[in-house]
Motif scaffolding. Structure first.
Motif, PDB file in Angstrom:
ATOM      1  N   LYS A  66       0.808  -1.220   0.000  1.00 59.51           N
ATOM      2  CA  LYS A  66       0.000   0.000   0.000  1.00 59.51           C
ATOM      3  C   LYS A  66       0.842   1.271   0.000  1.00 59.51           C
ATOM      4  O   LYS A  66       0.485   2.273  -0.626  1.00 59.51           O
ATOM      5  CB  LYS A  66      -0.921  -0.019   1.219  1.00 59.51           C
ATOM      6  CG  LYS A  66      -1.943   1.106   1.239  1.00 59.51           C
ATOM      7  CD  LYS A  66      -2.927   0.909   2.382  1.00 59.51           C
ATOM      8  CE  LYS A  66      -4.055   1.920   2.325  1.00 59.51           C
ATOM      9  NZ  LYS A  66      -5.032   1.696   3.410  1.00 59.51           N
ATOM     10  N   HIS A  67       1.962   1.240   0.712  1.00 55.17           N
ATOM     11  CA  HIS A  67       2.768   2.454   0.875  1.00 55.17           C
ATOM     12  C   HIS A  67       4.081   2.362   0.102  1.00 55.17           C
ATOM     13  O   HIS A  67       5.161   2.598   0.634  1.00 55.17           O
ATOM     14  CB  HIS A  67       3.020   2.704   2.358  1.00 55.17           C
ATOM     15  CG  HIS A  67       1.760   2.890   3.145  1.00 55.17           C
ATOM     16  ND1 HIS A  67       0.964   4.011   3.016  1.00 55.17           N
ATOM     17  CD2 HIS A  67       1.128   2.095   4.043  1.00 55.17           C
ATOM     18  CE1 HIS A  67      -0.097   3.894   3.822  1.00 55.17           C
ATOM     19  NE2 HIS A  67      -0.021   2.745   4.448  1.00 55.17           N
ATOM     20  N   ASN A  68       3.960   2.019  -1.178  1.00 56.15           N
ATOM     21  CA  ASN A  68       5.161   1.833  -2.002  1.00 56.15           C
ATOM     22  C   ASN A  68       5.680   3.123  -2.622  1.00 56.15           C
ATOM     23  O   ASN A  68       6.649   3.112  -3.379  1.00 56.15           O
ATOM     24  CB  ASN A  68       4.869   0.806  -3.100  1.00 56.15           C
ATOM     25  CG  ASN A  68       3.724   1.238  -4.006  1.00 56.15           C
ATOM     26  OD1 ASN A  68       3.241   2.366  -3.924  1.00 56.15           O
ATOM     27  ND2 ASN A  68       3.275   0.329  -4.860  1.00 56.15           N
ATOM     28  N   GLY A  69       5.040   4.232  -2.329  1.00 57.26           N
ATOM     29  CA  GLY A  69       5.488   5.518  -2.863  1.00 57.26           C
ATOM     30  C   GLY A  69       4.622   6.069  -3.963  1.00 57.26           C
ATOM     31  O   GLY A  69       4.821   7.204  -4.417  1.00 57.26           O
ATOM     32  N   SER A  70       3.639   5.302  -4.412  1.00 60.32           N
ATOM     33  CA  SER A  70       2.796   5.747  -5.533  1.00 60.32           C
ATOM     34  C   SER A  70       1.990   7.000  -5.187  1.00 60.32           C
ATOM     35  O   SER A  70       1.622   7.777  -6.074  1.00 60.32           O
ATOM     36  CB  SER A  70       1.843   4.625  -5.961  1.00 60.32           C
ATOM     37  OG  SER A  70       1.024   4.212  -4.881  1.00 60.32           O
ATOM     38  N   ILE A  71       1.742   7.229  -3.901  1.00 66.16           N
ATOM     39  CA  ILE A  71       0.976   8.416  -3.490  1.00 66.16           C
ATOM     40  C   ILE A  71       1.696   9.699  -3.873  1.00 66.16           C
ATOM     41  O   ILE A  71       1.084  10.754  -4.055  1.00 66.16           O
ATOM     42  CB  ILE A  71       0.703   8.374  -1.968  1.00 66.16           C
ATOM     43  CG1 ILE A  71      -0.342   9.428  -1.572  1.00 66.16           C
ATOM     44  CG2 ILE A  71       1.997   8.572  -1.180  1.00 66.16           C
ATOM     45  CD1 ILE A  71      -0.780   9.323  -0.114  1.00 66.16           C
ATOM     46  N   LEU A  72       3.030   9.612  -4.030  1.00 68.07           N
ATOM     47  CA  LEU A  72       3.819  10.801  -4.348  1.00 68.07           C
ATOM     48  C   LEU A  72       3.775  11.157  -5.829  1.00 68.07           C
ATOM     49  O   LEU A  72       4.195  12.253  -6.220  1.00 68.07           O
ATOM     50  CB  LEU A  72       5.286  10.585  -3.939  1.00 68.07           C
ATOM     51  CG  LEU A  72       5.545  10.217  -2.487  1.00 68.07           C
ATOM     52  CD1 LEU A  72       7.041   9.995  -2.260  1.00 68.07           C
ATOM     53  CD2 LEU A  72       5.030  11.300  -1.540  1.00 68.07           C
ATOM     54  N   ASP A  73       3.273  10.234  -6.646  1.00 73.62           N
ATOM     55  CA  ASP A  73       3.331  10.439  -8.096  1.00 73.62           C
ATOM     56  C   ASP A  73       2.372  11.520  -8.585  1.00 73.62           C
ATOM     57  O   ASP A  73       2.562  12.057  -9.675  1.00 73.62           O
ATOM     58  CB  ASP A  73       3.028   9.124  -8.824  1.00 73.62           C
ATOM     59  CG  ASP A  73       4.098   8.071  -8.559  1.00 73.62           C
ATOM     60  OD1 ASP A  73       5.226   8.465  -8.200  1.00 73.62           O
ATOM     61  OD2 ASP A  73       3.802   6.870  -8.697  1.00 73.62           O
ATOM     62  N   ASN A  74       1.358  11.811  -7.801  1.00 74.54           N
ATOM     63  CA  ASN A  74       0.388  12.817  -8.234  1.00 74.54           C
ATOM     64  C   ASN A  74      -0.167  13.579  -7.036  1.00 74.54           C
ATOM     65  O   ASN A  74      -1.368  13.546  -6.755  1.00 74.54           O
ATOM     66  CB  ASN A  74      -0.746  12.162  -9.027  1.00 74.54           C
ATOM     67  CG  ASN A  74      -1.689  13.190  -9.640  1.00 74.54           C
ATOM     68  OD1 ASN A  74      -1.330  14.353  -9.809  1.00 74.54           O
ATOM     69  ND2 ASN A  74      -2.896  12.762  -9.950  1.00 74.54           N
ATOM     70  N   MET A 133       4.851   7.787   4.833  1.00 75.59           N
ATOM     71  CA  MET A 133       5.042   6.359   4.565  1.00 75.59           C
ATOM     72  C   MET A 133       5.391   6.135   3.094  1.00 75.59           C
ATOM     73  O   MET A 133       6.256   5.312   2.761  1.00 75.59           O
ATOM     74  CB  MET A 133       3.767   5.589   4.921  1.00 75.59           C
ATOM     75  CG  MET A 133       3.530   5.424   6.409  1.00 75.59           C
ATOM     76  SD  MET A 133       4.570   4.149   7.167  1.00 75.59           S
ATOM     77  CE  MET A 133       3.752   2.656   6.547  1.00 75.59           C
ATOM     78  N   GLY A 134       4.725   6.862   2.205  1.00 82.95           N
ATOM     79  CA  GLY A 134       5.018   6.746   0.783  1.00 82.95           C
ATOM     80  C   GLY A 134       6.428   7.193   0.452  1.00 82.95           C
ATOM     81  O   GLY A 134       7.123   6.583  -0.374  1.00 82.95           O
ATOM     82  N   PHE A 135       6.879   8.262   1.096  1.00 80.27           N
ATOM     83  CA  PHE A 135       8.238   8.759   0.903  1.00 80.27           C
ATOM     84  C   PHE A 135       9.244   7.697   1.331  1.00 80.27           C
ATOM     85  O   PHE A 135      10.230   7.426   0.636  1.00 80.27           O
ATOM     86  CB  PHE A 135       8.420  10.043   1.703  1.00 80.27           C
ATOM     87  CG  PHE A 135       9.768  10.693   1.548  1.00 80.27           C
ATOM     88  CD1 PHE A 135      10.206  11.138   0.307  1.00 80.27           C
ATOM     89  CD2 PHE A 135      10.600  10.877   2.637  1.00 80.27           C
ATOM     90  CE1 PHE A 135      11.450  11.747   0.157  1.00 80.27           C
ATOM     91  CE2 PHE A 135      11.833  11.482   2.502  1.00 80.27           C
ATOM     92  CZ  PHE A 135      12.261  11.915   1.257  1.00 80.27           C
ATOM     93  N   LEU A 136       8.984   7.064   2.480  1.00 82.56           N
ATOM     94  CA  LEU A 136       9.863   6.002   2.963  1.00 82.56           C
ATOM     95  C   LEU A 136       9.829   4.812   2.006  1.00 82.56           C
ATOM     96  O   LEU A 136      10.868   4.204   1.706  1.00 82.56           O
ATOM     97  CB  LEU A 136       9.443   5.576   4.368  1.00 82.56           C
ATOM     98  CG  LEU A 136      10.258   4.460   5.028  1.00 82.56           C
ATOM     99  CD1 LEU A 136      11.724   4.863   5.155  1.00 82.56           C
ATOM    100  CD2 LEU A 136       9.682   4.131   6.408  1.00 82.56           C
ATOM    101  N   GLY A 137       8.617   4.464   1.521  1.00 80.56           N
ATOM    102  CA  GLY A 137       8.495   3.359   0.593  1.00 80.56           C
ATOM    103  C   GLY A 137       9.262   3.593  -0.699  1.00 80.56           C
ATOM    104  O   GLY A 137       9.910   2.679  -1.235  1.00 80.56           O
TER     105      GLY A 137
END
Length: 210
Positions: A66-74, A133-137
């Motif tokens: 869930k927290h693989n960093g994809s939240i940061l893409d947009n 969490m996304g940043f860490l992922g």
């Protein structure tokens, strides 16, 4: 490897601060103040969780899915039109896991020191937690880490960008009496009931302006 201070000072950090400020109806300056105090504390709690095999396994699993960093893409899209309730719910779950029964105390303390009401601080943290969490992922993926030791080192390096005073505060604040309880001494320090001289009290004073 980016530290938290570099994150907040980066273009993505500015977008993050601006987006959260717009979402919560607070000034960017006060939002940045809350984030600069809260994000290292949350990251420190993650590092403490990752120090046990069970905690490290759980964190690694979350970062792989869930927290693989994809939240940061947009991020722009996430903030455009309002943050989705699922993000807020996810953030609430992360905060509960990291801070436990000290969550309200942390939010109230940040409220006192930032001048924002506690509910605004809570909303800021709920949005920031999944992004952190996304940043860490994303950092984990970029560094091809697949074990607990590597993850703990990564978190430590991200915290390493903190001023020494903040870094010492985080270490002490998370477990100042060594009994394994996250944030167990915050209450006494914040409320002024501590019997200790200097040490954590002095560091808290330095960070929170007391």
């Amino acid at each position: 490897m980016s530290g938290l201070l570099e994150l907040l000072d980066s273009p993505m950090g500015k977008q993050l601060i601006g987006g959260i400020a717009g979402q919560t109806g607070n000034s960017e300056e006060k939002t940045a103040d809350v984030l600069s105090m809260a994000m290292p504390l949350l990251m420190g709690a993650m590092k403490k969780n990752a120090s046990t095999p069970q905690g490290a396994e759980g964190l690694m699993s979350a970062l792989n899915s869930k927290h693989n960093g994809s939240i940061l893409d947009n991020l722009g899209g996430m903030f455009n039109g309002g943050v989705d309730q699922s993000v807020m719910s996810d953030g609430a779950g992360i905060l509960g896991h990291l801070l436990g029964n000290k969550q309200a105390l942390v939010e109230n303390t940040l409220s006192q020191k930032s001048g924002l009401d506690a509910s605004s601080v809570a909303d800021i943290l709920k949005i920031a937690a999944p992004i952190l969490m996304g940043f860490l992922g994303k950092q984990k993926s970029q560094n091809s880490l697949d074990d607990a030791n590597g993850l703990s080192s990564l978190i430590g390096s991200m915290l390493g960008g903190q001023p020494q005073q903040n870094q010492s505060l985080i270490t002490s604040l998370l477990d100042s009496d060594g009994d394994g309880s996250v944030l167990d001494d915050v209450a006494d320090m914040v409320l002024g009931n501590t019997k200790k001289k200097g040490g954590l009290g002095s560091m808290l004073g330095g960070l929170f302006g007391k």
